[in-house]
Design a protein around this motif. Structure first.
Motif, mmCIF file in Angstrom:
data_model
loop_
_atom_site.group_PDB
_atom_site.id
_atom_site.type_symbol
_atom_site.label_atom_id
_atom_site.label_comp_id
_atom_site.label_asym_id
_atom_site.label_seq_id
_atom_site.Cartn_x
_atom_site.Cartn_y
_atom_site.Cartn_z
ATOM 1 N N MET A 182 0.812 -1.217 0.000
ATOM 2 C CA MET A 182 0.000 0.000 0.000
ATOM 3 C C MET A 182 0.848 1.271 0.000
ATOM 4 N N THR A 183 2.170 1.128 -0.064
ATOM 5 C CA THR A 183 3.006 2.306 -0.341
ATOM 6 C C THR A 183 2.582 2.956 -1.650
ATOM 7 N N LEU A 184 2.043 2.150 -2.568
ATOM 8 C CA LEU A 184 1.586 2.683 -3.866
ATOM 9 C C LEU A 184 0.421 3.650 -3.699
ATOM 10 N N MET A 185 -0.252 3.602 -2.551
ATOM 11 C CA MET A 185 -1.426 4.441 -2.301
ATOM 12 C C MET A 185 -1.135 5.520 -1.250
ATOM 13 N N ARG A 186 0.129 5.719 -0.963
ATOM 14 C CA ARG A 186 0.514 6.736 0.025
ATOM 15 C C ARG A 186 -0.026 8.106 -0.397
ATOM 16 N N GLY A 187 -0.790 8.749 0.494
ATOM 17 C CA GLY A 187 -1.348 10.061 0.177
ATOM 18 C C GLY A 187 -2.658 10.009 -0.586
#
Length: 416
Positions: free
Chosen positions: A63-68
């Motif tokens: 879910m780093t890909l969805m940070r922010g």
């Protein structure tokens, strides 16, 4: 001669900071003393703090890909947006998202993490490549559908059996049903039975929000912990993520069953979920560890930063705990929750170690434990007795390449 020696550091041992050296052979710490013999690799830790590696007890690494993304929403609305995006994920996306997470965690002194998500084979490959340690499980949810339940269990058990003990034992596996509001009681009972039959750990979101507690009580006439207890789900092989909205009775049940809790204070704040009763959990004998949750509900994957937030929140409640207790939650308690012999600087323990340098943010060092919460960028990291970061540079990973790949993947994900 030792394989590796970490020399003359200020080492966190049994709740105290002691100047000593550490000898490492194979995957274990073999000597802790003021003086140790030489090592094939020597790390000069003079003026540095030497810690057992942190354990991120609950996250969704990719879910780093969805940070922010999906900022400013409470959990229920946040989940709806996130689930829509997650439906577009594939193995490659999860691989690069996990690689980015591993880079971030290693650089902040996290040597091991617990992860429940989807496309878990890709997560395992990333863990293997970076050299980290992880406890992994496929996030299952039957949503009351009998056919889906059968398929989800098949995927979850297959993953657990295939990957357990892989990469020289750095990966262990577990069964990870998502939550009582996405998993039927029959499904959760079956997960518990399989867990006992195959001696697998279980990890589940529980009592994260007041909405969840009210919903479960309305449907089943019991609070979430009481429901799981009635299904024979709770035991010493169980780790609960969040556990924010607990009654005193529920806390006593957790203590009696030997259940561990992964406390995620920053995520609970970001999603307006609430403040967990950490002091009460500890007072009643529950093993409490620290998790960051995924980067989409935290923005960071630093366990020490979360420990700082957790400490401040308990202060706000008038339930202060000392910094040493929080360091144990960030290290030893996470390893204990997941049945791993690590999280301590002691002979015979796993050589998962992080070295932190002296900077403008942690000087003067009146209280080393408290200073770790404000300077949490490691300079050297060992996992399983192997040096995976040296002088702030990752040994197994090209950091710039990972960042570029993750950014491109995230952009494609948002484009649909």
């Amino acid at each position: 001669m030792h394989d590796i020696v970490i020399r003359d550091g200020l080492c966190f041992i049994e709740g105290k900071f002691i100047e000593c050296s550490i000898g490492v052979d194979g995957s274990k710490i073999t000597h802790v003393a003021k003086e140790v013999e030489r090592g094939e690799i020597e790390i000069d830790a003079s003026g540095c703090i030497v810690m057992p590696g942190c354990f991120n007890a609950h996250t969704h690494a990719a879910m780093t890909l969805m940070r922010g993304y999906a900022e400013g929403l409470p959990l229920k609305e946040w989940l709806e947006k996130i689930w829509e995006l997650e439906a577009r994920l594939d193995d490659e996306a999860v691989y690069w998202g996990t690689m980015l997470a591993c880079v971030e965690m290693l650089k902040s002194g996290v040597t091991a993490f617990s992860d429940m998500y989807i496309h878990m084979h890709a997560v395992a490959e990333a863990v293997g490549e970076t050299g980290m340690r992880a406890v992994l499980g496929y996030g299952m949810a039957d949503r009351g559908d009998e056919e889906r339940a059968k398929k989800e269990l098949e995927i979850g058990v297959d993953f657990a059996e295939k990957w357990n003990g892989s990469f020289e034992g750095r990966i262990t596996t577990m069964l990870t049903p998502h939550a009582p509001y996405t998993c039927s009681p029959e499904f959760l009972r079956k997960v518990a039975e399989i867990s006992r039959e195959k001696d697998l750990l279980k990890h589940i979101h529980l009592s994260e929000t007041l909405w969840e507690v009210k919903e479960i009580k309305k449907k089943f006439g019991k609070r979430p912990v009481e429901l799981l207890d009635s299904l024979n789900f709770l035991d010493s092989n169980t780790v609960l993520a969040h556990a924010v909205w607990l009654s005193d009775k529920e806390i006593r049940i957790l203590a009696e069953r030997g259940v561990s809790v992964a406390h995620c204070p920053t995520s609970n704040l970001k999603l307006s979920s609430g403040i967990a009763k950490v002091a009460e959990l500890i007072e009643m004998g529950v093993n409490v560890s620290i998790g960051t949750d995924g980067a989409a509900s935290n923005n960071m994957l630093s366990v020490l930063s979360d420990a700082r937030i957790g400490a401040l929140l308990q202060n706000l409640r008038g339930k202060s705990l000392n910094p040493v207790q929080w360091l144990k939650m960030a290290t030893e308690n996470g390893y204990k929750a997941y049945k791993l012999n690590g999280g301590k600087i002691a002979e015979g323990y796993l050589a998962d170690i992080a070295v932190f340098g002296k900077t403008c943010r942690n000087s003067p060092m009146h209280n080393p434990a408290a200073m770790l919460f404000v300077e949490n960028q490691a300079i050297h990291v060992l996992v399983d007795g192997v040096l995976v970061m040296e002088d702030g540079i990752l040994v197994n990973v090209e950091e710039d390449k990972v960042i570029e790949k993750a950014e491109n993947t995230a952009r494609k994900l948002l484009e649909g």
